[in-house]
Design a protein around this motif. Structure first.
Motif, PDB file in Angstrom:
ATOM      1  N   ARG A  29      -3.935  24.768   5.166  1.00 45.38           N
ATOM      2  CA  ARG A  29      -4.616  24.510   3.893  1.00 45.38           C
ATOM      3  C   ARG A  29      -4.828  23.011   3.692  1.00 45.38           C
ATOM      4  NH1 ARG A  29      -8.553  25.436   0.863  1.00 45.38           N
ATOM      5  NH2 ARG A  29      -8.177  25.349  -1.364  1.00 45.38           N
ATOM      6  N   VAL A  30      -3.867  22.185   4.085  1.00 44.47           N
ATOM      7  CA  VAL A  30      -4.049  20.730   3.992  1.00 44.47           C
ATOM      8  C   VAL A  30      -5.239  20.319   4.848  1.00 44.47           C
ATOM      9  CG1 VAL A  30      -3.056  18.463   4.539  1.00 44.47           C
ATOM     10  CG2 VAL A  30      -1.659  20.190   3.431  1.00 44.47           C
ATOM     11  N   TYR A  31      -5.320  20.846   6.061  1.00 46.31           N
ATOM     12  CA  TYR A  31      -6.444  20.520   6.932  1.00 46.31           C
ATOM     13  C   TYR A  31      -7.767  20.925   6.280  1.00 46.31           C
ATOM     14  CZ  TYR A  31      -9.699  20.437  10.786  1.00 46.31           C
ATOM     15  OH  TYR A  31     -10.804  20.179  11.564  1.00 46.31           O
ATOM     16  N   GLN A  32      -7.798  22.122   5.683  1.00 46.62           N
ATOM     17  CA  GLN A  32      -9.021  22.574   5.011  1.00 46.62           C
ATOM     18  C   GLN A  32      -9.406  21.616   3.886  1.00 46.62           C
ATOM     19  OE1 GLN A  32      -7.809  26.467   3.767  1.00 46.62           O
ATOM     20  NE2 GLN A  32      -8.536  27.462   5.627  1.00 46.62           N
ATOM     21  N   LEU A  33      -8.427  21.234   3.065  1.00 47.80           N
ATOM     22  CA  LEU A  33      -8.719  20.350   1.926  1.00 47.80           C
ATOM     23  C   LEU A  33      -9.157  18.964   2.383  1.00 47.80           C
ATOM     24  CD1 LEU A  33      -5.791  21.311  -0.467  1.00 47.80           C
ATOM     25  CD2 LEU A  33      -8.205  21.911  -0.712  1.00 47.80           C
ATOM     26  N   THR A  34      -8.464  18.402   3.371  1.00 48.19           N
ATOM     27  CA  THR A  34      -8.784  17.041   3.809  1.00 48.19           C
ATOM     28  C   THR A  34     -10.083  16.985   4.603  1.00 48.19           C
ATOM     29  OG1 THR A  34      -7.357  17.244   5.764  1.00 48.19           O
ATOM     30  CG2 THR A  34      -6.381  16.280   3.771  1.00 48.19           C
ATOM     31  N   SER A  35     -10.588  18.144   5.019  1.00 46.47           N
ATOM     32  CA  SER A  35     -11.873  18.199   5.731  1.00 46.47           C
ATOM     33  C   SER A  35     -13.064  18.335   4.783  1.00 46.47           C
ATOM     34  CB  SER A  35     -11.872  19.382   6.706  1.00 46.47           C
ATOM     35  OG  SER A  35     -10.886  19.199   7.686  1.00 46.47           O
ATOM     36  N   LEU A  52       0.833  -1.191   0.000  1.00 43.44           N
ATOM     37  CA  LEU A  52       0.000   0.000   0.000  1.00 43.44           C
ATOM     38  C   LEU A  52       0.871   1.245   0.000  1.00 43.44           C
ATOM     39  CD1 LEU A  52      -2.723  -0.854   2.668  1.00 43.44           C
ATOM     40  CD2 LEU A  52      -2.943  -0.894   0.188  1.00 43.44           C
ATOM     41  N   LYS A  53       0.511   2.206  -0.828  1.00 44.96           N
ATOM     42  CA  LYS A  53       1.191   3.492  -0.827  1.00 44.96           C
ATOM     43  C   LYS A  53       0.280   4.459  -0.099  1.00 44.96           C
ATOM     44  CE  LYS A  53       3.777   2.644  -5.017  1.00 44.96           C
ATOM     45  NZ  LYS A  53       4.061   3.067  -6.389  1.00 44.96           N
ATOM     46  N   LEU A  54       0.799   5.026   0.987  1.00 42.42           N
ATOM     47  CA  LEU A  54       0.015   5.901   1.836  1.00 42.42           C
ATOM     48  C   LEU A  54       0.570   7.315   1.803  1.00 42.42           C
ATOM     49  CD1 LEU A  54      -0.290   3.517   4.909  1.00 42.42           C
ATOM     50  CD2 LEU A  54      -1.971   3.870   3.099  1.00 42.42           C
ATOM     51  N   MET A  55      -0.294   8.267   2.149  1.00 40.32           N
ATOM     52  CA  MET A  55       0.104   9.673   2.252  1.00 40.32           C
ATOM     53  C   MET A  55      -0.440  10.228   3.554  1.00 40.32           C
ATOM     54  SD  MET A  55      -0.763  11.266  -1.492  1.00 40.32           S
ATOM     55  CE  MET A  55       0.588  12.353  -1.869  1.00 40.32           C
ATOM     56  N   GLY A  56       0.412  10.958   4.244  1.00 36.96           N
ATOM     57  CA  GLY A  56      -0.018  11.725   5.402  1.00 36.96           C
ATOM     58  C   GLY A  56      -0.127  13.182   4.989  1.00 36.96           C
ATOM     59  N   ALA A  57      -0.404  14.034   5.961  1.00 37.00           N
ATOM     60  CA  ALA A  57      -0.555  15.459   5.675  1.00 37.00           C
ATOM     61  C   ALA A  57       0.706  16.049   5.054  1.00 37.00           C
ATOM     62  CB  ALA A  57      -0.928  16.212   6.946  1.00 37.00           C
ATOM     63  N   HIS A  58       1.872  15.628   5.529  1.00 35.11           N
ATOM     64  CA  HIS A  58       3.120  16.166   4.982  1.00 35.11           C
ATOM     65  C   HIS A  58       3.267  15.822   3.499  1.00 35.11           C
ATOM     66  CE1 HIS A  58       7.234  17.526   4.683  1.00 35.11           C
ATOM     67  NE2 HIS A  58       7.516  16.374   4.113  1.00 35.11           N
ATOM     68  N   GLU A  59       3.005  14.573   3.149  1.00 39.20           N
ATOM     69  CA  GLU A  59       3.122  14.164   1.748  1.00 39.20           C
ATOM     70  C   GLU A  59       2.119  14.909   0.871  1.00 39.20           C
ATOM     71  OE1 GLU A  59       5.048  11.242   4.262  1.00 39.20           O
ATOM     72  OE2 GLU A  59       2.989  11.974   4.314  1.00 39.20           O
ATOM     73  N   GLY A  97       2.594  21.218  -3.787  1.00 43.07           N
ATOM     74  CA  GLY A  97       3.496  22.344  -3.990  1.00 43.07           C
ATOM     75  C   GLY A  97       3.901  23.103  -2.743  1.00 43.07           C
ATOM     76  N   GLY A  98       3.841  22.465  -1.592  1.00 44.99           N
ATOM     77  CA  GLY A  98       4.288  23.123  -0.371  1.00 44.99           C
ATOM     78  C   GLY A  98       3.247  24.020   0.268  1.00 44.99           C
ATOM     79  N   LEU A 141      -4.263   7.692  12.971  1.00 44.72           N
ATOM     80  CA  LEU A 141      -3.177   7.366  13.883  1.00 44.72           C
ATOM     81  C   LEU A 141      -2.936   8.520  14.846  1.00 44.72           C
ATOM     82  CD1 LEU A 141      -0.720   5.967  11.177  1.00 44.72           C
ATOM     83  CD2 LEU A 141      -2.401   4.695  12.527  1.00 44.72           C
ATOM     84  N   ALA A 142      -2.141   8.294  15.869  1.00 49.73           N
ATOM     85  CA  ALA A 142      -1.808   9.362  16.812  1.00 49.73           C
ATOM     86  C   ALA A 142      -1.121  10.521  16.099  1.00 49.73           C
ATOM     87  CB  ALA A 142      -0.921   8.815  17.928  1.00 49.73           C
ATOM     88  N   MET A 143      -0.338  10.217  15.066  1.00 53.62           N
ATOM     89  CA  MET A 143       0.361  11.277  14.330  1.00 53.62           C
ATOM     90  C   MET A 143      -0.529  11.965  13.306  1.00 53.62           C
ATOM     91  SD  MET A 143       0.538   9.688  11.190  1.00 53.62           S
ATOM     92  CE  MET A 143       1.634  10.587  10.195  1.00 53.62           C
ATOM     93  N   GLY A 144      -1.703  11.455  13.096  1.00 60.29           N
ATOM     94  CA  GLY A 144      -2.634  12.054  12.148  1.00 60.29           C
ATOM     95  C   GLY A 144      -3.233  11.020  11.211  1.00 60.29           C
ATOM     96  N   ASN A 145      -4.071  11.479  10.325  1.00 60.67           N
ATOM     97  CA  ASN A 145      -4.726  10.596   9.359  1.00 60.67           C
ATOM     98  C   ASN A 145      -3.777  10.212   8.235  1.00 60.67           C
ATOM     99  OD1 ASN A 145      -7.099  10.879  10.806  1.00 60.67           O
ATOM    100  ND2 ASN A 145      -7.918  12.454   9.485  1.00 60.67           N
ATOM    101  N   VAL A 146      -4.051   9.076   7.634  1.00 58.35           N
ATOM    102  CA  VAL A 146      -3.328   8.658   6.431  1.00 58.35           C
ATOM    103  C   VAL A 146      -4.348   8.237   5.384  1.00 58.35           C
ATOM    104  CG1 VAL A 146      -1.143   8.003   7.510  1.00 58.35           C
ATOM    105  CG2 VAL A 146      -2.961   6.326   7.344  1.00 58.35           C
ATOM    106  N   TRP A 147      -3.996   8.495   4.126  1.00 60.95           N
ATOM    107  CA  TRP A 147      -4.866   8.218   2.991  1.00 60.95           C
ATOM    108  C   TRP A 147      -4.143   7.332   2.008  1.00 60.95           C
ATOM    109  CZ3 TRP A 147      -4.290  12.758   5.515  1.00 60.95           C
ATOM    110  CH2 TRP A 147      -5.427  13.401   5.983  1.00 60.95           C
ATOM    111  N   LEU A 148      -4.906   6.591   1.215  1.00 62.05           N
ATOM    112  CA  LEU A 148      -4.310   5.858   0.103  1.00 62.05           C
ATOM    113  C   LEU A 148      -3.824   6.871  -0.922  1.00 62.05           C
ATOM    114  CD1 LEU A 148      -6.829   2.934  -0.532  1.00 62.05           C
ATOM    115  CD2 LEU A 148      -4.503   2.771   0.394  1.00 62.05           C
ATOM    116  N   ALA A 149      -2.584   6.747  -1.331  1.00 62.03           N
ATOM    117  CA  ALA A 149      -2.005   7.690  -2.296  1.00 62.03           C
ATOM    118  C   ALA A 149      -2.820   7.712  -3.584  1.00 62.03           C
ATOM    119  CB  ALA A 149      -0.548   7.336  -2.575  1.00 62.03           C
TER     120      ALA A 149
END
Length: 68
Positions: A25-31, A6-13, A19-20, A42-50
């Motif tokens: 803004r990531v929180y706004q988009l993922t909401s 599985l290829k996963l993405m967190g907020a950082h990815e 584009g940085g 997870l404790a570190m945050g959500n993860v999504w399928l890439a």
């Protein structure tokens, strides 16, 4: 038979992929209702399928002057 990797993405990815953009803004988009649901919380945050995130990005029309 090999397990599918599985290829996963967190907020950082997601930030890097878009584009940085800011963490806020990531929180706004993922909401948004149209953003894919996370596959794990997870404790570190959500993860999504890439592949889900990439499909969501591809489905969005580019906005002039927007980096996200």
């Amino acid at each position: 038979m090999a397990a599918k990797k599985l290829k996963l993405m967190g907020a950082h990815e997601i930030r890097v992929r878009l584009g940085g953009i800011s963490r806020q803004r990531v929180y706004q988009l993922t909401s948004r209702r149209d953003f894919p649901a996370p596959v794990a919380e997870l404790a570190m945050g959500n993860v999504w399928l890439a592949e889900d995130v990439e499909a969501w990005i591809a489905a969005r029309p580019p906005r002039p002057g927007a980096e996200d």
